[in-house]
Every structure is written in C-alpha cells, then in structure tokens.
Design a protein around this motif. Structure first.
Motif, PDB file in Angstrom:
ATOM      1  N   MET A 178       0.814  -1.220   0.000  1.00 26.48           N
ATOM      2  CA  MET A 178       0.000   0.000   0.000  1.00 26.48           C
ATOM      3  C   MET A 178       0.848   1.272   0.000  1.00 26.48           C
ATOM      4  N   THR A 179       2.182   1.072   0.055  1.00 19.72           N
ATOM      5  CA  THR A 179       3.052   2.263  -0.068  1.00 19.72           C
ATOM      6  C   THR A 179       3.396   2.500  -1.541  1.00 19.72           C
ATOM      7  N   LYS A 180       2.963   1.594  -2.433  1.00 19.17           N
ATOM      8  CA  LYS A 180       3.458   1.636  -3.811  1.00 19.17           C
ATOM      9  C   LYS A 180       2.540   2.405  -4.759  1.00 19.17           C
ATOM     10  N   HIS A 237      -5.271  -0.959  -7.012  1.00 20.81           N
ATOM     11  CA  HIS A 237      -4.856  -2.162  -6.282  1.00 20.81           C
ATOM     12  C   HIS A 237      -4.731  -1.845  -4.790  1.00 20.81           C
ATOM     13  N   CYS A 238      -4.049  -0.715  -4.503  1.00 23.44           N
ATOM     14  CA  CYS A 238      -3.866  -0.339  -3.094  1.00 23.44           C
ATOM     15  C   CYS A 238      -5.198  -0.016  -2.423  1.00 23.44           C
ATOM     16  N   ALA A 239      -6.106   0.595  -3.168  1.00 21.43           N
ATOM     17  CA  ALA A 239      -7.413   0.939  -2.585  1.00 21.43           C
ATOM     18  C   ALA A 239      -8.196  -0.327  -2.245  1.00 21.43           C
ATOM     19  N   LYS A 291     -11.596   0.985 -12.329  1.00 21.51           N
ATOM     20  CA  LYS A 291     -10.957  -0.245 -12.844  1.00 21.51           C
ATOM     21  C   LYS A 291     -10.085   0.019 -14.059  1.00 21.51           C
ATOM     22  N   LYS A 292     -10.356   1.124 -14.741  1.00 17.86           N
ATOM     23  CA  LYS A 292      -9.590   1.414 -15.960  1.00 17.86           C
ATOM     24  C   LYS A 292      -8.263   2.110 -15.648  1.00 17.86           C
ATOM     25  N   GLU A 299      -7.426  -8.374  -1.089  1.00 20.06           N
ATOM     26  CA  GLU A 299      -8.123  -7.424  -1.943  1.00 20.06           C
ATOM     27  C   GLU A 299      -9.615  -7.489  -1.660  1.00 20.06           C
ATOM     28  N   ALA A 300     -10.270  -6.354  -1.641  1.00 18.19           N
ATOM     29  CA  ALA A 300     -11.730  -6.353  -1.521  1.00 18.19           C
ATOM     30  C   ALA A 300     -12.322  -6.895  -2.815  1.00 18.19           C
TER      31      ALA A 300
END
Ligand SMILES: CC(O)(O)NCCCCN
Ligand SMILES: [Zn+2]
Length: 667
Positions: free
Chosen positions: A11-13, A101-103, A73-74, A54-55
């Motif tokens: 999540m830092t990326k 991805h991080c979200a 998503k895009k 991942e949610a």
C-alpha cells in the motif's frame, strides 16, 4: 485476547506523479514511518499480524456505484495524461496506475480487521492503510480517498456479522462527509466526527459539516458533527468533546462494534490541522472507547501528514489497544471558549434525540466568540518569527516526545482473606516480609482496636504494601477484600506517597472525616443521598435518587462528572471503594473499573467489603484488562438526577474547568 495489526507495504506503492500542492502531503512515507515506529518500539511484535486481502467488487459495491467502480478499474491501464484527466473530475485527490490495487487492499485490510474482531480471534486492532477513505462517496473520489474503507466496513459488519449498531468515531481533523452521506438516514450507524471548520472556511467547506447536520428521517440524531471554528485546539478540548458529547451518546446508543476513522492530522504539528493536541491524547481517546461494544474496537488509519506526530500517535493508539498502562494526562487546562461553543451547539441540537442530553442547555443564537483561544503554536513551541525579511517565517512546531508507558511486571494483585480463592490470571499479594513490630504498633495504635487479632494487622499491612508497590510501578492495579472499607481507605490515603489520590466512594455511607480533611485527596461520592454539607471543591457528592442501582444515572454521572474531574485532577492513585450494601449492577461496576484505569497510569485499587466475594472474579478480570461487558442501549437518566448533576457542574466548573459544557458568557 490480542490486538490485530493489519499492514502490507504494497500500500506504499503509489504516489503523486505530477505537481499538485494540495495532494503533496499524502506520501507513501506516511505508512512506512507508522509501521516502522510500531516495529522499532516493539509494539508490532506484540500484535497479532493479520494479512491484507483485496476487496471484492461486491464489497466495494456495498457503498460505491457500478459506474464509479468501472471507471476506477480502468486506471491501472491509463497513461499519465489519462490519469490526470480522470483525476480532474474529482476534488483534492490523485490517481496512479497502482492506486486501484492499493485501494482494494485498504478495504480488504479493514475487512480482515473487522472479521478478526467480530469472530473473537482478537479483542481489537488497527489497520494501517492508504489510500484513506472517509471523503470518498458513492460515485466519487475525494480528499486523497478512492473507496470509503470505514463506510464499507460498517455495511460489511451489518451484513456478514449481524452487527445491529455500529459506532463510527472519526477523529481525523477533516469531516468525513463520505461517511455522513452514506449513513444519513440509517439509525443503525452512529457517525461522530469533529473537524476543522472555521465557519465553513476550511476544506471541504460544506454547509452540511456544521453541528446542525444531525441526520435525516429515521437517521435523525445518528449523525454528530463537532466543528472546530478555530485552530489550536488541544488535549482539554478533545477530552471535553468526549466527556460531554460523544461518550454519553455512545453509551446510550450501545454499539456492538466501534470503528475509528483514525486520522492523526488532528495531532500537533500537522500542516492540515494546525491543532495542538499531543500524541498521548490518542491513548486516552482510545482507552475511553475500549469499554464500548465489549471492547470490539477497530482503528483504521485515515489522514495524518506530519510524519513525526503521525508515527507517535499511531504508537500511542496501538499501545493502548494492547492494554498497556495509559500515560499520565498532560497538564490539562480547561477547554477554550470556541470549543465550548462547539460542545454546547452539538449538545443542544442533539438533546431532542438523546435522553442523556435532554437537560442540555437550550441553543443560544449563534454569535461565535471572536476571542481566539490560543495561537496555533500554543503548546509552548515557537510562534511564527519574522526573519527581518518581513514575512513571518514558520518556525518548526515542537512538542515533547511521549513518555515511556512501562507495564509493571505484575498486572493485578489481590489481597484476599485466606479462605477466598484467587482469581485466575491474578497474583495473591503477599509481601516478602510481614509487618515489623513498628508497623504493627502503628497499625494497632491508629487503626485497630486492641482486641483485633493479628489477621487484620497483616491484612492492613498488606494493602499498604500493595499500594506502595503500585506507586513504585511494580504492580499496576489491585483488589482488596477488607473487613472495613472505611478504615482501609483512611489508612491508605494517610500512608499513600502519591501527591493526589482520587477516592471514588460508591454507596450510601459517610466518608471518613480524616479522608475528607486530607488535602491530597479528591473524593467523588456517588450515593442516594448527599450526607455531607458539600462546600469543598475536593468533595463532590453525586446523588442518584434511585441510588447506585440506577445504572443509567451512574453511567452518565461517571462520563459527565467523574471522568472530567478525574482527568483534571490527574491523581497518582485511584481508590475505587464499594461500600457495603452498594447495589451498583455488576456490569456498571465493571464499566467504572474499566474507565477509571485511564487515570494514574492504571494504578487503581478496588476496595470491597470482605463478605462481597461474588465480585472478585469479574472485577479482577476487568483489572486484568478484559473489556467490561456492554451495557446495551441505555434508557433516560432521571430528570431530578440530571438537575442535580447540572447544579453540581455549576458549583464546580470554575474550579474544575473540564466539567464545563457551555462557554462562560452563554450561561
Ligand atoms: C484523509 C484526509 O481527511 O486526511 N484527507 C484530507 C484531504 C485534504 C484536501 N485538502
Ligand atoms: Zn484528514
């Protein structure tokens, strides 16, 4: 039961890829320094590590719309130009190929935490996540937020864990309007937020962030906004809002889960908040929430942009979730006038929805006080100095490093008559050496009739030795079954080395004169009658018409009177005395035992008449750090009780300013 820590450096990326001063503070280092501080302090090692995930789309759609999700998503496949264009449609937020991805990980981390707490795998926990969530809405990103982690968590807990009532406490310095919109008309989710507002001149500049947004339809009353109309708010201001707005309502609501939108931009040094509250205050705010919902508390990171105070505040929060002793409250003054206006405003608009507030003062016409409480640098750091060049140069704001909070080797010691079995997890206290002849003579002379047998001498000696070890921080807290709680209290207050001893005297029975006269004690006496003529500021008689069996009255008195007094007094020792015949309900007694441990670095000694062995086990379990059972939703306190509380407040609030609920010139 343990404390979960949910974190993954994935999540830092993501980061800001273009120039946008508004979004600059939201950097990956926020997560790194927070996690590193937890690792270096050893706190991470004490937590139960819980992996992120991942949610799923379904989980995201609990709050967000399909078209918004399809749009986000895009983003992983967008080039810089498209990312900037996509970002343009939202406010104060940025996108990055990896932020989707991080979200999803931020939501997943939060839901993993909710699962761990709701299934009883852990007692509580913290999710260190980015991007934050509380500004994002059904179909839009906002304020560094992409998906609303905490709002999704509340819906998820209702859907998958049959949570009936979820309390969300948002102590981030910004208003989580995304959460407010989500639960506007939902009475099963109580959303509380304080936020820098400055009469709508601070971001996100929303009219609906003011105190009169109380929710709508069935949700009326279940949205509580406390706007800060000035910067520079400090520890006393925050505690005043907890004691006089949030906690009374939270206890009446009776949640079965507490979610904290834990933003630390409300801490000193933060460029967004410009507040003065020090990191240790989050230890107390966390502690004050930990006896709600049977201790099921999930803290989820939101904002926090000063990397030093962010890391310190995260550590203070996690250390409290782990059950470590709280820090001594910093020298608390009273809340400032502007804060009191905010407290008064919130209480008055909510009095029609919450019986605990029904006697709150009526709303006064809104003419805000122009007097500034304190400049943003109030905490004693340097104010802006002009550097000769004319413009004020911003000096670094400095504050003291939070003190170590060492947990004594022994947590809970019990002084019991030999016949009474020790509760598991505790230690039966027996000092190395017994009373020597001098001590014995002293005890006999002052405290025992000649006829007393040796047992009582040993018992009394043991409780003074126990208090001695508590005050040397060798033992954290204790419980003693004694033949005479009055005599024991007199003995302990006269022999305690603490400069200040808080005596919480619960039940109908006179407080010994010697205790009342001892200038280093503050006595809060909760009973059905006020036996003494109350004149001194160090003797506070709280009367309940129905006596201590009145759980609602006792709880509201504890929150609105006892705790503010206790925090302001900042004792070195707390004696919680249960008088013979005291009819305080068991779960209420545990709430009192739990809440009072936020004082005196947890040095609480509970004194009970020796024939009351029934309460030993549950009181000991609470002293060991197990959360007190939830009281469920509370009914209304008796009007005559509330009237007497308010008379007491009026008499005492000049001496004890943390008792105030309205600004001075508005009374
Ligand atoms: C999560 C948060 O509340 O800290 N975001 C603040 C965004 C400020 C934009 N001006
Ligand atoms: Zn914030």
């Amino acid at each position: 039961m343990g404390t979960a820590l949910v974190y993954d450096d994935e999540m830092t990326k993501y980061k800001l890829l273009w120039v946008d001063p508004v979004c600059e503070p939201e950097v990956p280092e926020r997560l790194q320094v927070s996690h590193q501080a937890l690792v270096r302090s050893g706190l991470a090692g004490c937590c139960v590590p819980v992996p992120v995930r991942e949610a799923t789309d379904e989980e995201i759609l609990l709050v967000h719309s399909e078209e918004y999700l399809e749009g986000v998503k895009k983003t992983p496949f967008m080039d810089l130009e498209d990312l900037m264009a996509f970002t343009q449609q939202y406010g104060d937020v940025y996108f990055h190929p990896n932020i989707y991805h991080c979200a999803k990980l931020a939501i997943g981390a939060t839901l993993q935490l909710v699962d761990s707490v709701m299934t009883g795998k852990v007692r509580n926990g913290m999710a260190l996540v980015r991007p934050p969530g509380h500004h994002s809405q059904t179909s839009q990103a906002n304020g560094f937020c992409v998906f609303n982690n905490v709002a999704i968590a509340a819906q998820y807990a209702k859907k998958h864990h049959r949570a009936k009532r979820v309390l969300i406490v948002d102590w981030d310095i910004h208003h989580g309007q995304g959460i407010q919109y989500c639960f506007e008309d939902d009475p099963s989710v109580l959303y509380f937020s304080w936020h820098r507002y400055e009469h709508q001149s601070f971001w996100p500049n929303l009219r609906e962030s003011d105190f009169d947004s109380v929710g709508s339809g069935k949700g009326a009353g279940f949205n509580i906004n406390v706007p800060w109309n000035q910067v520079g708010m400090g520890n006393s201001d925050y505690l005043a809002v907890f004691f006089h707005v949030l906690l009374p309502v939270a206890y009446e609501f009776g949640p079965d889960l507490v979610l904290i939108s834990a933003g630390f931009d409300s801490a000193i040094g933060d460029p967004e908040g410009l507040m003065c509250a020090t990191p240790d205050i989050f230890a107390h705010l966390t502690h004050l929430l930990m006896n709600l919902a049977g201790g099921k508390v999930c803290a989820v990171l939101e904002g926090g942009y000063n990397l030093t105070s962010l890391a310190q505040s995260v550590c203070q929060t996690v250390q409290t979730l782990l059950g470590d002793p709280p820090p001594h409250p910093a020298n608390l003054g009273g809340p400032c006038e502007s804060a009191l206006e905010s407290v008064h405003s919130a209480r008055s608009v909510h009095k029609k929805y919450w019986s605990c507030l029904q006697h709150a003062a009526a709303p006064f016409p809104e003419e805000p006080s122009t007097k500034t409480c304190r400049p943003a640098q109030q905490d004693g750091s340097q104010g802006p100095q002009s550097n000769g060049g004319g413009e004020a140069q911003k000096e670094a704001i400095v504050w003291p490093e939070p003190l170590q909070r060492d947990a004594p080797s022994v947590r809970t010691a019990l002084v019991l008559p030999d016949a009474v079995a020790c509760a598991d997890g505790c230690e039966r206290f027996s000092p190395a050496e017994g009373p020597d002849s001098m001590a014995t003579a002293g005890l006999r002379k002052h405290f025992l009739k000649e006829s007393e047998d040796g047992v009582n001498v040993k018992l009394l000696y043991n409780i003074t030795a126990l208090v001695g070890q508590m005050e040397k921080n060798e033992i954290r807290n204790g419980l003693a079954l004694v033949p005479d709680v009055s005599m024991a209290t007199t003995l302990l207050t006269s022999t305690s080395l603490s400069k200040r001893v808080l005596v919480v005297w619960v039940g109908d029975g006179l407080v010994p004169a010697q205790v009342l006269e001892d200038e280093k004690t503050l006595v809060v006496h909760i009973s059905s009658t006020a036996p003494h003529e109350a004149q001194s500021k160090y003797y506070v008689p709280i009367t309940l018409k129905q006596g201590c069996g009145d759980t609602v009255g006792l709880m509201q008195a504890a929150l609105g009177l006892l705790l503010p007094l206790g925090y302001q007094y900042a004792p070195g020792l707390v004696l919680l005395v249960r008088l013979p015949g005291c009819r305080a309900r068991e779960d209420l007694w545990l709430q009192l035992t739990g809440l009072l441990q936020g004082l005196a670095a947890g040095h609480t000694l509970v004194l009970v008449q020796e024939n009351e062995t029934a309460s030993v086990g549950i009181t000991a379990s609470c002293l060991l750090g197990n959360a007190a059972p939830s009281l469920g939703s509370l009914a209304a306190p008796g009007p005559e009780d509330v009237e007497s509380f308010e008379r007491l407040r009026l008499r005492l609030q000049t001496d004890w300013p943390l008792l105030q609920t309205t600004a001075p010139d508005k009374r």
